[in-house]
Design an enzyme around this catalytic site. Sequence first.
Site, PDB file in Angstrom:
ATOM      1  N   GLU A  31       0.932  -1.110   0.000  1.00 14.48           N
ATOM      2  CA  GLU A  31      -0.078   0.228   0.023  1.00 14.48           C
ATOM      3  C   GLU A  31       0.661   1.237   0.120  1.00 14.48           C
ATOM      4  O   GLU A  31       0.341   2.284   0.368  1.00 14.48           O
ATOM      5  CB  GLU A  31      -0.834  -0.069   1.213  1.00 14.48           C
ATOM      6  CG  GLU A  31      -1.899  -1.160   0.946  1.00 14.48           C
ATOM      7  CD  GLU A  31      -2.708  -1.108   2.359  1.00 14.48           C
ATOM      8  OE1 GLU A  31      -3.802  -0.210   2.470  1.00 14.48           O
ATOM      9  OE2 GLU A  31      -2.510  -1.895   3.125  1.00 14.48           O
ATOM     10  N   SER A 191      -6.527  -2.447   1.322  1.00 16.55           N
ATOM     11  CA  SER A 191      -6.725  -1.737  -0.099  1.00 16.55           C
ATOM     12  C   SER A 191      -7.173  -2.941  -1.052  1.00 16.55           C
ATOM     13  O   SER A 191      -7.051  -2.796  -2.269  1.00 16.55           O
ATOM     14  CB  SER A 191      -5.612  -1.065  -0.596  1.00 16.55           C
ATOM     15  OG  SER A 191      -5.241  -0.082   0.018  1.00 16.55           O
ATOM     16  N   TYR A 257      -9.466   3.486  -6.016  1.00 11.73           N
ATOM     17  CA  TYR A 257      -8.600   4.760  -6.196  1.00 11.73           C
ATOM     18  C   TYR A 257      -8.790   5.389  -7.425  1.00 11.73           C
ATOM     19  O   TYR A 257      -8.222   6.515  -7.577  1.00 11.73           O
ATOM     20  CB  TYR A 257      -7.075   4.329  -5.780  1.00 11.73           C
ATOM     21  CG  TYR A 257      -6.874   3.661  -4.501  1.00 11.73           C
ATOM     22  CD1 TYR A 257      -7.212   4.617  -3.295  1.00 11.73           C
ATOM     23  CD2 TYR A 257      -6.596   2.465  -4.278  1.00 11.73           C
ATOM     24  CE1 TYR A 257      -7.120   4.236  -2.022  1.00 11.73           C
ATOM     25  CE2 TYR A 257      -6.447   1.820  -2.858  1.00 11.73           C
ATOM     26  CZ  TYR A 257      -6.912   2.890  -1.829  1.00 11.73           C
ATOM     27  OH  TYR A 257      -6.532   2.615  -0.748  1.00 11.73           O
ATOM     28  N   ARG A 296     -11.926   2.851  10.807  1.00  8.72           N
ATOM     29  CA  ARG A 296     -12.981   2.692   9.789  1.00  8.72           C
ATOM     30  C   ARG A 296     -13.447   1.162   9.838  1.00  8.72           C
ATOM     31  O   ARG A 296     -12.556   0.541   9.710  1.00  8.72           O
ATOM     32  CB  ARG A 296     -12.558   3.126   8.309  1.00  8.72           C
ATOM     33  CG  ARG A 296     -13.727   3.247   7.632  1.00  8.72           C
ATOM     34  CD  ARG A 296     -13.484   3.583   6.013  1.00  8.72           C
ATOM     35  NE  ARG A 296     -13.194   2.528   5.486  1.00  8.72           N
ATOM     36  CZ  ARG A 296     -12.001   2.105   4.840  1.00  8.72           C
ATOM     37  NH1 ARG A 296     -11.028   2.898   4.894  1.00  8.72           N
ATOM     38  NH2 ARG A 296     -11.838   0.947   4.296  1.00  8.72           N
ATOM     39  N   ASP A 298     -15.640  -1.996   8.239  1.00  5.27           N
ATOM     40  CA  ASP A 298     -16.321  -2.212   6.909  1.00  5.27           C
ATOM     41  C   ASP A 298     -17.342  -3.406   7.123  1.00  5.27           C
ATOM     42  O   ASP A 298     -17.201  -4.374   8.027  1.00  5.27           O
ATOM     43  CB  ASP A 298     -15.404  -2.676   5.848  1.00  5.27           C
ATOM     44  CG  ASP A 298     -14.546  -1.396   5.517  1.00  5.27           C
ATOM     45  OD1 ASP A 298     -14.744  -0.384   5.644  1.00  5.27           O
ATOM     46  OD2 ASP A 298     -13.296  -2.024   5.046  1.00  5.27           O
ATOM     47  N   GLU A 311     -13.889  -6.179   8.135  1.00  3.26           N
ATOM     48  CA  GLU A 311     -12.768  -5.897   8.672  1.00  3.26           C
ATOM     49  C   GLU A 311     -12.719  -4.266   9.374  1.00  3.26           C
ATOM     50  O   GLU A 311     -13.605  -3.722   9.116  1.00  3.26           O
ATOM     51  CB  GLU A 311     -11.765  -6.118   7.742  1.00  3.26           C
ATOM     52  CG  GLU A 311     -11.653  -4.989   6.540  1.00  3.26           C
ATOM     53  CD  GLU A 311     -10.848  -5.112   5.170  1.00  3.26           C
ATOM     54  OE1 GLU A 311     -10.051  -4.301   5.160  1.00  3.26           O
ATOM     55  OE2 GLU A 311     -10.799  -6.289   4.638  1.00  3.26           O
ATOM     56  N   ASN A 313      -9.990  -1.067   9.902  1.00  2.00           N
ATOM     57  CA  ASN A 313      -8.821  -0.148   9.598  1.00  2.00           C
ATOM     58  C   ASN A 313      -8.279   0.657  10.748  1.00  2.00           C
ATOM     59  O   ASN A 313      -9.139   1.742  10.679  1.00  2.00           O
ATOM     60  CB  ASN A 313      -9.168   0.683   8.493  1.00  2.00           C
ATOM     61  CG  ASN A 313      -9.791  -0.412   7.240  1.00  2.00           C
ATOM     62  OD1 ASN A 313      -9.192  -0.860   6.511  1.00  2.00           O
ATOM     63  ND2 ASN A 313     -11.317  -0.470   7.197  1.00  2.00           N
ATOM     64  N   GLY A 317      -7.484   5.443   4.732  1.00  2.00           N
ATOM     65  CA  GLY A 317      -6.930   6.222   3.753  1.00  2.00           C
ATOM     66  C   GLY A 317      -7.326   7.353   4.135  1.00  2.00           C
ATOM     67  O   GLY A 317      -8.549   7.825   4.416  1.00  2.00           O
TER      68      GLY A 317
END
Length: 355
Positions: A31, A191, A257, A296, A298, A311, A313, A317
């Site tokens: 990443e 990612s 992205y 964050r 998900d 998952e 984070n 990002g």
Amino acid sequence: MQININIIIKKQLQRWKMMNILILAGGLSPEREVSLSSASKIAKSLIKQGNKVCIADICCNIKDVKQICFTNKSDEIKTYAVNGTAPKAIEICEKENEIGENVMEACKTADFVFIALHGGIGENGKLQAVFDLNGIKYTGSGYDGCMLAMDKNISKMIACAHKIKTAKWSMNTKAASLSFPCVVKPANCGSSIGVAMVNNGDELASAIRLAEPYDNAVLIEEKIEGREFSVGILDDKPLPVIEIKPKSGFYDYKNKYQADLTQEICPADISANLSDRLQQTALKMHRLLHLFCYSRIDFMVDKKEDIYFIEANALPGMTPASLLPQEAAAAGISYECLCEKIAESAFGHKRIYKS
């Protein structure tokens, strides 16, 4: 004389302004490009607020710490774009170090370190442990929260232990009990790198070969058919829910992205009840995983509106395309204010977790 505690706290939280801030980015993680893009945007935001910054690549050697230059000029900050193709796994040879020579010494010259790393040593807790041992102030979660969140196998076990639904899963090739379709992913990567959707046994073998170069531990989980959501946490409070709708395929590296490939709806067009349940589940996972300041979480939601944890984070990002800044904006929090709140976490001398 009566002391106004709120004034004292406010003054302490403003200490980070007009400071020398070292932003750690890059590294040997797959990443890497995402990290550099996050760091560039963070740097410009911090400069806008009156600070001086220096972006340092964590794996690159620094010959002379005295030559470290902190700048308050945005035009000196390089802008990084994220390539549409997921990078190949970076093999670390014995002579390469995840932390370059004199990088820790450079970090000590700053008032604090803003961690803009994604994946690898920056997100698995190792860097945070090194910082703690060296007395270096840094943003975000501590080593334990990062480790628990980064390891998808462990975070899913914690979810199960607290009766939070998550897709059935197996590690590596022990997938006999799982049915198709399923999802194969590296257990310690982000990612959507190395992730594949699998419909049969032949595809399963190919998907495992795709994931293995990124991580020795490969997670295979049943695919939840439904809608994909994410919930950011900031200052121990959930942000508005965002729904993720790729225009084709799944939410892979390219769809994450590259512009106009995914529809991201925030606040999500869902009932108040579902929104509240997603937010409360996200906050619960944030706390269970010992995450601090921001994260964050998900999810997938099936047709019955059952919520499945996917998952967490620890260092979401901060690129122009990232979800957390979009969720913050929906709550009326600008990118600059978001960076400010994260920066303040460097001065939370003890990372206190709520159960």
